[in-house]
Design a protein around this motif. Structure first.
Motif, PDB file in Angstrom:
ATOM      1  N   THR A  35       0.834  -1.204   0.000  1.00  0.00           N
ATOM      2  CA  THR A  35       0.000   0.000   0.000  1.00  0.00           C
ATOM      3  C   THR A  35       0.865   1.249   0.000  1.00  0.00           C
ATOM      4  N   SER A  36       1.902   1.258   0.799  1.00  0.00           N
ATOM      5  CA  SER A  36       2.815   2.403   0.837  1.00  0.00           C
ATOM      6  C   SER A  36       3.479   2.625  -0.515  1.00  0.00           C
ATOM      7  N   ALA A  37       3.874   1.550  -1.186  1.00  0.00           N
ATOM      8  CA  ALA A  37       4.481   1.668  -2.511  1.00  0.00           C
ATOM      9  C   ALA A  37       3.489   2.279  -3.505  1.00  0.00           C
ATOM     10  N   CYS A  38       2.223   1.908  -3.389  1.00  0.00           N
ATOM     11  CA  CYS A  38       1.201   2.493  -4.280  1.00  0.00           C
ATOM     12  C   CYS A  38       1.029   3.981  -4.005  1.00  0.00           C
ATOM     13  N   PHE A  39       1.007   4.362  -2.712  1.00  0.00           N
ATOM     14  CA  PHE A  39       0.919   5.783  -2.376  1.00  0.00           C
ATOM     15  C   PHE A  39       2.122   6.541  -2.923  1.00  0.00           C
ATOM     16  N   ILE A  40       3.299   5.978  -2.778  1.00  0.00           N
ATOM     17  CA  ILE A  40       4.511   6.623  -3.285  1.00  0.00           C
ATOM     18  C   ILE A  40       4.423   6.788  -4.802  1.00  0.00           C
ATOM     19  N   GLY A  41       3.901   5.784  -5.490  1.00  0.00           N
ATOM     20  CA  GLY A  41       3.713   5.883  -6.942  1.00  0.00           C
ATOM     21  C   GLY A  41       2.771   7.027  -7.309  1.00  0.00           C
ATOM     22  N   VAL A  42       1.687   7.166  -6.571  1.00  0.00           N
ATOM     23  CA  VAL A  42       0.734   8.259  -6.827  1.00  0.00           C
ATOM     24  C   VAL A  42       1.400   9.601  -6.558  1.00  0.00           C
ATOM     25  N   TYR A  43       2.131   9.710  -5.452  1.00  0.00           N
ATOM     26  CA  TYR A  43       2.830  10.957  -5.136  1.00  0.00           C
ATOM     27  C   TYR A  43       3.830  11.313  -6.239  1.00  0.00           C
ATOM     28  N   ALA A  44       4.575  10.317  -6.700  1.00  0.00           N
ATOM     29  CA  ALA A  44       5.573  10.577  -7.746  1.00  0.00           C
ATOM     30  C   ALA A  44       4.906  11.071  -9.023  1.00  0.00           C
ATOM     31  N   LEU A  45       3.804  10.448  -9.423  1.00  0.00           N
ATOM     32  CA  LEU A  45       3.106  10.891 -10.637  1.00  0.00           C
ATOM     33  C   LEU A  45       2.517  12.287 -10.461  1.00  0.00           C
ATOM     34  N   ALA A  46       1.962  12.569  -9.294  1.00  0.00           N
ATOM     35  CA  ALA A  46       1.412  13.904  -9.040  1.00  0.00           C
ATOM     36  C   ALA A  46       2.516  14.961  -9.073  1.00  0.00           C
ATOM     37  N   LEU A  47       3.661  14.654  -8.487  1.00  0.00           N
ATOM     38  CA  LEU A  47       4.772  15.602  -8.495  1.00  0.00           C
ATOM     39  C   LEU A  47       5.356  15.768  -9.889  1.00  0.00           C
ATOM     40  N   LEU A  48       5.405  14.694 -10.647  1.00  0.00           N
ATOM     41  CA  LEU A  48       5.864  14.799 -12.035  1.00  0.00           C
ATOM     42  C   LEU A  48       4.939  15.721 -12.833  1.00  0.00           C
ATOM     43  N   SER A  49       3.646  15.601 -12.603  1.00  0.00           N
ATOM     44  CA  SER A  49       2.692  16.515 -13.248  1.00  0.00           C
ATOM     45  C   SER A  49       2.933  17.950 -12.806  1.00  0.00           C
ATOM     46  N   ALA A  50       3.193  18.132 -11.517  1.00  0.00           N
ATOM     47  CA  ALA A  50       3.447  19.481 -11.009  1.00  0.00           C
ATOM     48  C   ALA A  50       4.688  20.083 -11.655  1.00  0.00           C
ATOM     49  N   VAL A  51       5.724  19.275 -11.827  1.00  0.00           N
ATOM     50  CA  VAL A  51       6.951  19.769 -12.470  1.00  0.00           C
ATOM     51  C   VAL A  51       6.648  20.197 -13.903  1.00  0.00           C
ATOM     52  N   ARG A  52       5.775  19.469 -14.568  1.00  0.00           N
ATOM     53  CA  ARG A  52       5.452  19.794 -15.962  1.00  0.00           C
ATOM     54  C   ARG A  52       4.610  21.047 -16.101  1.00  0.00           C
ATOM     55  N   ILE A  53       3.683  21.307 -15.166  1.00  0.00           N
ATOM     56  CA  ILE A  53       2.739  22.406 -15.378  1.00  0.00           C
ATOM     57  C   ILE A  53       3.053  23.678 -14.591  1.00  0.00           C
ATOM     58  N   LEU A  54       3.871  23.583 -13.558  1.00  0.00           N
ATOM     59  CA  LEU A  54       4.165  24.760 -12.748  1.00  0.00           C
ATOM     60  C   LEU A  54       5.369  25.514 -13.296  1.00  0.00           C
ATOM     61  N   GLU A  55       5.555  26.721 -12.774  1.00  0.00           N
ATOM     62  CA  GLU A  55       6.673  27.553 -13.214  1.00  0.00           C
ATOM     63  C   GLU A  55       7.363  28.174 -12.006  1.00  0.00           C
ATOM     64  N   GLY A  56       8.580  28.627 -12.219  1.00  0.00           N
ATOM     65  CA  GLY A  56       9.309  29.381 -11.205  1.00  0.00           C
ATOM     66  C   GLY A  56       9.712  28.563  -9.991  1.00  0.00           C
ATOM     67  N   HIS A  57       9.649  29.238  -8.825  1.00  0.00           N
ATOM     68  CA  HIS A  57      10.097  28.620  -7.573  1.00  0.00           C
ATOM     69  C   HIS A  57       9.230  27.420  -7.185  1.00  0.00           C
ATOM     70  N   VAL A  58       7.955  27.490  -7.501  1.00  0.00           N
ATOM     71  CA  VAL A  58       7.057  26.387  -7.148  1.00  0.00           C
ATOM     72  C   VAL A  58       7.444  25.131  -7.938  1.00  0.00           C
ATOM     73  N   ARG A  59       7.828  25.331  -9.185  1.00  0.00           N
ATOM     74  CA  ARG A  59       8.272  24.193 -10.005  1.00  0.00           C
ATOM     75  C   ARG A  59       9.554  23.586  -9.418  1.00  0.00           C
ATOM     76  N   THR A  60      10.466  24.456  -8.992  1.00  0.00           N
ATOM     77  CA  THR A  60      11.712  23.982  -8.383  1.00  0.00           C
ATOM     78  C   THR A  60      11.417  23.169  -7.129  1.00  0.00           C
ATOM     79  N   MET A  61      10.484  23.643  -6.312  1.00  0.00           N
ATOM     80  CA  MET A  61      10.124  22.909  -5.097  1.00  0.00           C
ATOM     81  C   MET A  61       9.467  21.570  -5.440  1.00  0.00           C
ATOM     82  N   ALA A  62       8.663  21.561  -6.486  1.00  0.00           N
ATOM     83  CA  ALA A  62       8.044  20.299  -6.918  1.00  0.00           C
ATOM     84  C   ALA A  62       9.121  19.318  -7.386  1.00  0.00           C
ATOM     85  N   LEU A  63      10.125  19.816  -8.078  1.00  0.00           N
ATOM     86  CA  LEU A  63      11.218  18.963  -8.557  1.00  0.00           C
ATOM     87  C   LEU A  63      12.025  18.404  -7.383  1.00  0.00           C
TER      88      LEU A  63
END
Length: 176
Positions: free
Chosen positions: A90-118
Protein backbone atom coordinates in the motif's frame (compact mmCIF):
# COMPACT_ATOMS: atom_id res chain seq x y z
CA UNK A 1 1.49 5.80 26.88
CA UNK A 2 1.18 2.55 28.86
CA UNK A 3 4.32 3.44 30.84
CA UNK A 4 2.94 6.83 31.84
CA UNK A 5 -0.75 6.06 32.23
CA UNK A 6 -0.95 2.29 32.59
CA UNK A 7 -3.53 0.05 30.95
CA UNK A 8 -6.11 2.85 30.78
CA UNK A 9 -3.74 5.00 28.73
CA UNK A 10 -2.94 2.12 26.41
CA UNK A 11 -6.63 1.29 25.92
CA UNK A 12 -7.59 4.94 25.35
CA UNK A 13 -4.81 5.28 22.77
CA UNK A 14 -6.00 2.14 20.98
CA UNK A 15 -9.60 3.43 20.83
CA UNK A 16 -8.41 6.82 19.55
CA UNK A 17 -6.22 5.18 16.90
CA UNK A 18 -9.13 3.05 15.65
CA UNK A 19 -11.48 6.06 15.58
CA UNK A 20 -9.00 8.21 13.64
CA UNK A 21 -8.16 5.41 11.22
CA UNK A 22 -11.80 4.51 10.56
CA UNK A 23 -12.74 8.13 9.89
CA UNK A 24 -9.87 8.55 7.46
CA UNK A 25 -10.58 5.26 5.70
CA UNK A 26 -14.28 6.09 5.40
CA UNK A 27 -13.47 9.29 3.53
CA UNK A 28 -10.77 7.54 1.49
CA UNK A 29 -13.15 4.76 0.37
CA UNK A 30 -15.88 7.23 -0.55
CA UNK A 31 -13.39 9.30 -2.55
CA UNK A 32 -12.09 6.18 -4.29
CA UNK A 33 -15.62 5.18 -5.25
CA UNK A 34 -16.28 8.65 -6.68
CA UNK A 35 -13.01 8.54 -8.60
CA UNK A 36 -13.87 5.13 -10.05
CA UNK A 37 -17.31 6.38 -11.16
CA UNK A 38 -15.74 9.45 -12.78
CA UNK A 39 -13.17 7.33 -14.60
CA UNK A 40 -15.96 5.04 -15.79
CA UNK A 41 -17.85 8.05 -17.16
CA UNK A 42 -14.72 8.99 -19.11
CA UNK A 43 -14.41 5.38 -20.40
CA UNK A 44 -11.19 4.72 -18.49
CA UNK A 45 -12.98 2.00 -16.51
CA UNK A 46 -15.93 -0.19 -17.51
CA UNK A 47 -19.08 1.89 -18.04
CA UNK A 48 -21.24 -0.12 -15.62
CA UNK A 49 -19.24 1.38 -12.74
CA UNK A 50 -20.71 4.79 -13.62
CA UNK A 51 -24.32 3.55 -13.43
CA UNK A 52 -24.98 5.35 -10.14
CA UNK A 53 -22.35 8.08 -10.41
CA UNK A 54 -24.97 10.68 -9.45
CA UNK A 55 -24.94 9.48 -5.83
CA UNK A 56 -22.74 11.24 -3.27
CA UNK A 57 -20.94 7.88 -2.90
CA UNK A 58 -21.62 5.60 -5.89
CA UNK A 59 -22.56 2.10 -4.75
CA UNK A 60 -21.23 0.07 -7.68
CA UNK A 61 -17.58 1.13 -7.25
CA UNK A 62 -18.00 0.85 -3.48
CA UNK A 63 -19.19 -2.74 -3.89
CA UNK A 64 -16.18 -3.49 -6.09
CA UNK A 65 -13.89 -2.03 -3.41
CA UNK A 66 -15.64 -4.19 -0.80
CA UNK A 67 -15.06 -7.32 -2.89
CA UNK A 68 -11.38 -6.44 -3.34
CA UNK A 69 -11.04 -5.73 0.38
CA UNK A 70 -12.68 -9.06 1.22
CA UNK A 71 -10.28 -10.83 -1.13
CA UNK A 72 -7.28 -9.21 0.58
CA UNK A 73 -8.69 -10.13 3.99
CA UNK A 74 -9.25 -13.73 2.85
CA UNK A 75 -5.65 -13.87 1.60
CA UNK A 76 -4.44 -12.63 4.98
CA UNK A 77 -6.57 -15.17 6.85
CA UNK A 78 -5.42 -17.99 4.57
CA UNK A 79 -1.80 -17.10 5.20
CA UNK A 80 -1.10 -16.23 1.56
CA UNK A 81 0.15 -12.83 2.70
CA UNK A 82 0.83 -10.93 5.90
CA UNK A 83 0.07 -7.48 7.21
CA UNK A 84 3.66 -6.33 6.75
CA UNK A 85 3.52 -7.07 3.01
CA UNK A 86 0.08 -5.46 2.71
CA UNK A 87 1.24 -2.26 4.42
CA UNK A 88 4.43 -2.11 2.33
CA UNK A 89 2.50 -2.72 -0.91
CA UNK A 90 0.00 0.00 0.00
CA UNK A 91 2.81 2.40 0.84
CA UNK A 92 4.48 1.67 -2.51
CA UNK A 93 1.20 2.49 -4.28
CA UNK A 94 0.92 5.78 -2.38
CA UNK A 95 4.51 6.62 -3.29
CA UNK A 96 3.71 5.88 -6.94
CA UNK A 97 0.73 8.26 -6.83
CA UNK A 98 2.83 10.96 -5.14
CA UNK A 99 5.57 10.58 -7.75
CA UNK A 100 3.11 10.89 -10.64
CA UNK A 101 1.41 13.90 -9.04
CA UNK A 102 4.77 15.60 -8.50
CA UNK A 103 5.86 14.80 -12.04
CA UNK A 104 2.69 16.52 -13.25
CA UNK A 105 3.45 19.48 -11.01
CA UNK A 106 6.95 19.77 -12.47
CA UNK A 107 5.45 19.79 -15.96
CA UNK A 108 2.74 22.41 -15.38
CA UNK A 109 4.17 24.76 -12.75
CA UNK A 110 6.67 27.55 -13.21
CA UNK A 111 9.31 29.38 -11.21
CA UNK A 112 10.10 28.62 -7.57
CA UNK A 113 7.06 26.39 -7.15
CA UNK A 114 8.27 24.19 -10.01
CA UNK A 115 11.71 23.98 -8.38
CA UNK A 116 10.12 22.91 -5.10
CA UNK A 117 8.04 20.30 -6.92
CA UNK A 118 11.22 18.96 -8.56
CA UNK A 119 13.07 18.79 -5.22
CA UNK A 120 10.10 17.00 -3.67
CA UNK A 121 9.94 14.60 -6.61
CA UNK A 122 13.60 13.71 -6.11
CA UNK A 123 12.98 13.11 -2.41
CA UNK A 124 9.95 10.89 -3.17
CA UNK A 125 12.02 8.89 -5.67
CA UNK A 126 14.69 8.39 -2.99
CA UNK A 127 11.95 7.30 -0.58
CA UNK A 128 10.62 4.92 -3.24
CA UNK A 129 13.94 3.13 -3.19
CA UNK A 130 13.10 1.82 0.28
CA UNK A 131 10.00 0.08 -1.07
CA UNK A 132 12.12 -2.46 -2.96
CA UNK A 133 10.29 -4.92 -5.14
CA UNK A 134 6.93 -3.64 -3.82
CA UNK A 135 7.30 -0.85 -6.41
CA UNK A 136 6.42 -3.48 -9.00
CA UNK A 137 2.83 -3.31 -7.74
CA UNK A 138 2.08 0.29 -8.79
CA UNK A 139 4.01 -0.32 -12.02
CA UNK A 140 1.87 -3.35 -12.87
CA UNK A 141 -1.27 -1.41 -11.88
CA UNK A 142 -0.28 1.48 -14.16
CA UNK A 143 0.37 -0.84 -17.10
CA UNK A 144 -2.93 -2.65 -16.51
CA UNK A 145 -4.75 0.71 -16.35
CA UNK A 146 -3.23 1.85 -19.65
CA UNK A 147 -4.12 -1.44 -21.35
CA UNK A 148 -7.69 -1.33 -19.97
CA UNK A 149 -8.10 2.29 -21.01
CA UNK A 150 -6.87 1.51 -24.51
CA UNK A 151 -9.25 -1.44 -24.85
CA UNK A 152 -12.22 0.53 -23.51
CA UNK A 153 -11.45 3.53 -25.74
CA UNK A 154 -11.26 1.27 -28.82
CA UNK A 155 -14.64 -0.25 -27.91
CA UNK A 156 -16.14 3.21 -27.39
CA UNK A 157 -14.82 4.40 -30.76
CA UNK A 158 -16.19 1.30 -32.47
CA UNK A 159 -19.58 1.89 -30.82
CA UNK A 160 -19.56 5.51 -32.03
CA UNK A 161 -18.71 4.42 -35.57
CA UNK A 162 -21.70 2.07 -35.56
CA UNK A 163 -24.03 4.91 -34.60
CA UNK A 164 -22.64 7.83 -36.56
CA UNK A 165 -25.07 10.61 -37.32
CA UNK A 166 -25.57 11.54 -40.96
CA UNK A 167 -25.49 15.34 -40.63
CA UNK A 168 -26.35 15.89 -44.27
CA UNK A 169 -29.59 13.92 -43.86
CA UNK A 170 -30.42 15.93 -40.74
CA UNK A 171 -29.83 19.26 -42.48
CA UNK A 172 -32.04 18.20 -45.42
CA UNK A 173 -34.89 17.21 -43.14
CA UNK A 174 -36.91 20.35 -42.30
CA UNK A 175 -38.75 18.70 -39.39
CA UNK A 176 -35.60 18.23 -37.32
Amino acid sequence: IAVGFGHAGRDATAVLAVALTMGTMNVYMGGSAKLMASLAQEVALPRWLAGDAWRSVPRRPLALLAVAGAAFLAALLAGASNTDDLVRATSACFIGVYALALLSAVRILEGHVRTMALVTLVLVVVLAGFSGWFLALPLVAAIAALVLRSLLRDDAIDACDDHTLDLEAVVQNEHV
